[in-house]
Design a protein around this motif. Structure first.
Motif, PDB file in Angstrom:
ATOM      1  N   GLU A 222      -5.829   4.876 -26.813  1.00  0.00           N
ATOM      2  CA  GLU A 222      -6.121   4.829 -28.274  1.00  0.00           C
ATOM      3  C   GLU A 222      -7.236   5.995 -28.379  1.00  0.00           C
ATOM      4  N   GLY A 223      -8.038   6.104 -27.346  1.00  0.00           N
ATOM      5  CA  GLY A 223      -9.332   6.903 -27.547  1.00  0.00           C
ATOM      6  C   GLY A 223      -8.860   8.392 -27.263  1.00  0.00           C
ATOM      7  N   GLU A 224      -7.793   8.546 -26.320  1.00  0.00           N
ATOM      8  CA  GLU A 224      -7.259  10.006 -26.388  1.00  0.00           C
ATOM      9  C   GLU A 224      -6.511  10.283 -27.883  1.00  0.00           C
ATOM     10  N   ARG A 225      -5.876   9.432 -28.538  1.00  0.00           N
ATOM     11  CA  ARG A 225      -5.376   9.830 -29.741  1.00  0.00           C
ATOM     12  C   ARG A 225      -6.580   9.997 -30.645  1.00  0.00           C
ATOM     13  N   ALA A 226      -7.670   9.290 -30.648  1.00  0.00           N
ATOM     14  CA  ALA A 226      -8.755   9.915 -31.596  1.00  0.00           C
ATOM     15  C   ALA A 226      -9.444  10.988 -31.389  1.00  0.00           C
ATOM     16  N   MET A 227      -9.383  11.331 -30.040  1.00  0.00           N
ATOM     17  CA  MET A 227      -9.883  12.764 -29.649  1.00  0.00           C
ATOM     18  C   MET A 227      -9.202  13.760 -30.076  1.00  0.00           C
TER      19      MET A 227
ATOM     20  N   ALA B 201     -17.750  29.658 -15.615  1.00  0.00           N
ATOM     21  CA  ALA B 201     -16.590  29.616 -16.159  1.00  0.00           C
ATOM     22  C   ALA B 201     -16.158  28.298 -17.148  1.00  0.00           C
ATOM     23  N   LEU B 202     -17.290  27.825 -17.440  1.00  0.00           N
ATOM     24  CA  LEU B 202     -17.024  26.520 -18.311  1.00  0.00           C
ATOM     25  C   LEU B 202     -17.860  26.549 -19.475  1.00  0.00           C
ATOM     26  N   VAL B 203     -17.361  25.944 -20.754  1.00  0.00           N
ATOM     27  CA  VAL B 203     -17.826  25.527 -21.911  1.00  0.00           C
ATOM     28  C   VAL B 203     -19.602  25.450 -21.736  1.00  0.00           C
ATOM     29  N   ASP B 204     -20.365  26.184 -22.341  1.00  0.00           N
ATOM     30  CA  ASP B 204     -21.830  25.623 -22.216  1.00  0.00           C
ATOM     31  C   ASP B 204     -22.477  26.460 -23.464  1.00  0.00           C
ATOM     32  N   ARG B 205     -23.837  26.471 -23.339  1.00  0.00           N
ATOM     33  CA  ARG B 205     -24.518  26.962 -24.494  1.00  0.00           C
ATOM     34  C   ARG B 205     -24.396  28.442 -24.750  1.00  0.00           C
ATOM     35  N   ARG B 206     -23.742  29.008 -23.388  1.00  0.00           N
ATOM     36  CA  ARG B 206     -23.648  30.546 -23.808  1.00  0.00           C
ATOM     37  C   ARG B 206     -22.277  30.796 -24.326  1.00  0.00           C
ATOM     38  N   GLY B 207     -21.256  30.094 -24.262  1.00  0.00           N
ATOM     39  CA  GLY B 207     -19.951  30.562 -24.679  1.00  0.00           C
ATOM     40  C   GLY B 207     -18.892  29.756 -24.278  1.00  0.00           C
ATOM     41  N   THR B 208     -17.791  29.954 -24.253  1.00  0.00           N
ATOM     42  CA  THR B 208     -16.378  29.239 -23.966  1.00  0.00           C
ATOM     43  C   THR B 208     -16.136  29.354 -22.703  1.00  0.00           C
ATOM     44  N   GLY B 209     -16.734  29.936 -21.743  1.00  0.00           N
ATOM     45  CA  GLY B 209     -16.313  30.261 -20.270  1.00  0.00           C
ATOM     46  C   GLY B 209     -14.745  30.721 -20.188  1.00  0.00           C
ATOM     47  N   ALA B 210     -13.879  30.230 -19.391  1.00  0.00           N
ATOM     48  CA  ALA B 210     -12.386  30.538 -19.110  1.00  0.00           C
ATOM     49  C   ALA B 210     -11.414  29.828 -20.207  1.00  0.00           C
ATOM     50  N   HIS B 211     -12.106  29.175 -21.370  1.00  0.00           N
ATOM     51  CA  HIS B 211     -11.148  28.570 -22.232  1.00  0.00           C
ATOM     52  C   HIS B 211     -11.143  29.323 -23.456  1.00  0.00           C
ATOM     53  N   HIS B 212     -10.066  29.298 -23.924  1.00  0.00           N
ATOM     54  CA  HIS B 212     -10.020  30.030 -25.337  1.00  0.00           C
ATOM     55  C   HIS B 212      -9.681  28.981 -26.627  1.00  0.00           C
ATOM     56  N   ASP B 213      -9.486  27.810 -26.220  1.00  0.00           N
ATOM     57  CA  ASP B 213      -9.369  26.824 -27.493  1.00  0.00           C
ATOM     58  C   ASP B 213     -10.581  25.893 -27.701  1.00  0.00           C
ATOM     59  N   LEU B 214     -11.660  25.883 -26.809  1.00  0.00           N
ATOM     60  CA  LEU B 214     -12.796  25.222 -26.766  1.00  0.00           C
ATOM     61  C   LEU B 214     -14.071  25.828 -27.133  1.00  0.00           C
TER      62      LEU B 214
ATOM     63  N   THR C  95      -9.522  14.505 -33.596  1.00  0.00           N
ATOM     64  CA  THR C  95     -10.830  15.068 -33.769  1.00  0.00           C
ATOM     65  C   THR C  95     -10.775  16.559 -33.522  1.00  0.00           C
ATOM     66  N   THR C  96     -10.000  16.853 -32.428  1.00  0.00           N
ATOM     67  CA  THR C  96     -10.297  18.188 -31.964  1.00  0.00           C
ATOM     68  C   THR C  96      -8.823  19.228 -32.513  1.00  0.00           C
ATOM     69  N   GLY C  97      -8.026  18.511 -33.296  1.00  0.00           N
ATOM     70  CA  GLY C  97      -6.817  19.140 -33.721  1.00  0.00           C
ATOM     71  C   GLY C  97      -5.908  19.453 -32.475  1.00  0.00           C
ATOM     72  N   GLY C  98      -5.586  18.669 -31.765  1.00  0.00           N
ATOM     73  CA  GLY C  98      -4.820  18.487 -30.678  1.00  0.00           C
ATOM     74  C   GLY C  98      -5.309  19.147 -29.304  1.00  0.00           C
TER      75      GLY C  98
END
Length: 278
Positions: free
Chosen positions: A92-97, A36-49, A100-103
């Motif tokens: 600051e790192g969280e803001r950079a993240m 159920a996690l993002v990996d090489r197969r797909g997005t798992g249970a996430h729709h925004d990752l 990069t990810t569009g929120g």
């Protein structure tokens, strides 16, 4: 100075630690098949990752981890100045993240866990074992950051109030017991059985999932989801682990069960910081 000397010159410790942290995040994202996690197969249970977003987020955090290591090296000891420096750099790192990810929150928990471990390793001696680094990280985590924003209604705190579960913060403050007590022993055991590196790392993640009161799963799916995750992970290991045919079948069953519950394990945040010494 020759080109050869420049190529083979040792990296500064802060750079090496930042490289190791980013590599850990990318390796965790690539590890497949994770239930159920993002990996090489797909997005798992996430729709925004997706995998590319996880990679981009990890790379964007390199300066954050480098600055955390540099702060530890400059201050030289566990204490309030270091804890508050790590908090500031982490925000600051969280803001950079997020830029990069569009929120999208890809690695907020990993900034906390890996940031502590990077700083703790920077303060240590060469050759220290994982337990010494984790214990020092726990000492840092126990210090209150006066400038940290208070989030009384965060998902993690709501789950803790409702179910009494310990979250990622408490895991860090206790010196990462799920990693040291379950993840690393399983990693070594699976390696010693010849499971192969990818399967050994999957087994380590599953060993953490089998015992962790995962607040992410509790938030998404309640006690039913937590029971499904813990029992499913244990069933895979009992069947021989992810390197066995029976274990692989159980792994597919756990993946389907967690996807049906829309439950995404937060245990990956701890596994992403798992040291993988050979």
């Amino acid at each position: 100075m020759s080109v050869s000397t420049l190529i083979h010159a040792p990296l500064p410790l802060a750079h090496w630690l930042a490289d190791a942290a980013v590599d850990a995040l990318i390796d965790e994202a690539d590890l497949s098949p994770k239930p159920a996690l993002v990996d090489r197969r797909g997005t798992g249970a996430h729709h925004d990752l997706h995998l590319g977003l996880m990679h981009a987020s990890a790379l964007a955090l390199w300066p954050c981890f480098k600055e955390m290591a540099e702060a530890a090296l400059a201050l030289g000891e566990v204490g309030l100045p270091l804890r508050e420096a790590l908090g500031r750099i982490g925000r600051e790192g969280e803001r950079a993240m997020l830029a990069t990810t569009g929120g999208v929150n890809t690695h907020r928990g990993a900034i906390w866990a890996l940031g502590l471990l990077v700083a703790a390793r920077a303060l240590g001696e060469p050759g220290e074992d994982a337990s010494a680094v984790a214990a020092r990280a726990g000492r840092i985590a126990l210090i209150d950051d006066r400038f940290a924003p208070r989030q009384p209604d965060s998902h993690g705190l709501q789950v803790q109030r409702r179910y009494g579960a310990r979250g990622a913060r408490e895991q860090a403050q206790s010196g990462f017991p799920a990693v040291l007590g379950h993840g690393l022993p399983q990693l070594r055991a699976s390696r010693s059985r010849g499971a192969g590196e990818q399967n050994a790392r999957l087994d380590a993640l599953l060993a953490i999932m089998a015992t962790l009161d995962d607040t992410c799963v509790l938030w998404r799916a309640g006690p039913q989801g937590l029971h499904a995750m813990q029992q499913g992970a244990r069933a895979i290991l009992d069947a021989g682990g992810s390197a066995s045919l029976a274990g692989r079948r159980r792994l597919r069953e756990l993946d389907a069960s967690l996807l049906a519950l829309n439950a995404s394990p937060g245990a990956r945040r701890l596994a992403g910081g798992l040291p993988v010494p050979r």
